[in-house]
Design an enzyme around this catalytic site. Structure first.
Site, short mmCIF file in Angstrom:
data_model
loop_
_atom_site.label_atom_id
_atom_site.label_comp_id
_atom_site.label_asym_id
_atom_site.label_seq_id
_atom_site.Cartn_x
_atom_site.Cartn_y
_atom_site.Cartn_z
N GLU A 75 8.91 -1.21 5.16
CA GLU A 75 8.65 -2.63 4.26
C GLU A 75 8.64 -2.09 2.66
O GLU A 75 9.27 -3.06 1.87
CB GLU A 75 7.37 -3.56 4.61
CG GLU A 75 7.21 -4.33 3.84
CD GLU A 75 6.56 -3.89 2.38
OE1 GLU A 75 6.53 -5.40 1.44
OE2 GLU A 75 6.58 -3.41 1.80
N GLU A 76 8.35 -1.00 2.41
CA GLU A 76 8.84 -0.80 0.88
C GLU A 76 10.22 -0.48 0.55
O GLU A 76 10.49 -1.14 -0.72
CB GLU A 76 8.19 1.19 0.13
CG GLU A 76 6.59 1.15 0.93
CD GLU A 76 6.09 -0.43 -0.48
OE1 GLU A 76 6.80 -0.75 -1.16
OE2 GLU A 76 4.35 0.25 -0.42
#
Length: 341
Positions: free
Chosen positions: A218-219
């Site tokens: 996600e990051e």
């Protein structure tokens, strides 16, 4: 209502396992163990996202609940002639906040070395620009806690380009405040595990089939870019932002109306607001300009889904973060209403 001790203890345990984006296997192994202890099964996508399926009363619809186990971090970019390491960033970590922080370097053959992220002008007694030098990756390096003086000394340790560098989380729990790096998004991973425990022990009946997804990238923007095709609606659990003209606090559950990816689904946002009002929760509705979520990744990946975003208020995101158990609890209460009403 929820098992507070379990949620906080689980959060602390997860925070202790390093998991910068791209280096999440050990953390996912721990999540899988927790899931199995609760009597559920976790399967994996090809890219390593974990999926826990819980059947509901109405199986004509499948909803996804998304949280991410990956965090910010660093990676070895190159080795300097004096035995220090240059680095690149993993995600949008605030580099001024990691100046003089302890770290660990994980080699590809499984060795772990300690070190410090430090400025190129680290001493006030030596460098005139020690206070003014901008803290960025060009002006910082990794100082290893090994007797290394040359690049060759470092190579003998099997440290090389592409090795992961993990920052000390500095986790502390005091007066129901949880202070730590990477509460984004491990607070929400703990929330999901706490919810699974509540579902199991209280025999909670979910309205629809649910797939709880723990994503691993996600990051860097593509965590849940692929979502199982049977999911038509997704609720991302991620941090609520605090500061400037935003109304969210550490004791609130945040309902995000719009972020950098655009507005969230109108009907879902209004339904969540309605649940929060009915349940008399401390909640805030805000807009996060410099933010995206796993729902954003899913939509940009071409998935035909509706999406919304909630999460506990977390102060000082991508730095030394802090939240409060009340914010976690309010998020769990809103999640429960979403899953059952």
């Amino acid at each position: 209502m929820f098992n507070k001790k379990y949620v906080i203890d689980t959060l602390v345990e997860i925070l202790e396992v390093d998991s910068p984006t791209g280096f999440t296997k050990k953390a996912m192994d721990l999540v899988q163990l927790k899931v199995e202890e609760l009597g559920f099964t976790m399967t994996y996508s090809n890219k390593g996202n974990g999926i826990v399926e819980v059947k509901g009363i109405d199986n004509s619809k499948v909803v996804g609940v998304l949280s991410h186990i990956d965090t910010l971090g660093l990676m070895v970019r190159s080795i300097n002639d004096d035995g220090t390491l240059n680095f690149t960033t993993l995600g949008g970590i605030l580099l001024p906040t990691v100046d003089s922080e302890y770290c660990k370097v994980y080699t590809s053959d499984g060795k772990v070395y300690s070190g410090t992220v430090i400025s190129n002008s680290p001493s006030a007694h030596v460098y005139k620009d020690s206070r003014s030098l901008e803290r960025n990756k060009e002006n910082m390096h990794i100082r290893l806690d090994e007797n290394v003086k040359t690049k060759e000394d470092v190579l003998k340790l099997n440290i090389g380009n592409g090795d992961f560098i993990c920052i000390d989380t500095k986790t502390v729990v005091v007066n129901d405040f949880i202070k730590s790096r990477f509460l984004d998004d491990k607070a929400c991973v703990a929330i999901v595990l706490g919810m699974l425990k509540h579902i199991k022990e209280e025999k909670v009946k979910l309205k629809n089939d649910v797939k709880f997804i723990f994503s691993t990238y996600e990051e860097v923007g593509h965590g849940s870019s692929h979502i199982p095709e049977d999911i038509s609606e997704c609720l991302a659990l991620d941090m609520g932002c605090i500061g400037k003209d935003l109304s969210c606090t550490e004791e609130d559950v945040s309902i995000c109306a719009k972020d950098g990816g655009g507005p969230y689904d109108y009907d879902m946002v209004n339904k969540l607001k309605s649940f929060a009002k009915e349940d008399k929760l401390n909640y805030a509705v805000d807009i996060y300009e410099f933010y995206s979520s796993d729902v954003t990744a899913g939509l940009r990946g071409g998935n035909d889904i509706k999406g919304a975003l909630i999460g506990p208020g977390i102060h000082a995101s991508h730095g030394l973060e802090r939240t409060h158990y009340k914010g976690i609890e309010n998020t769990m209460k809103l999640l429960l209403s979403y899953l059952t009403k």
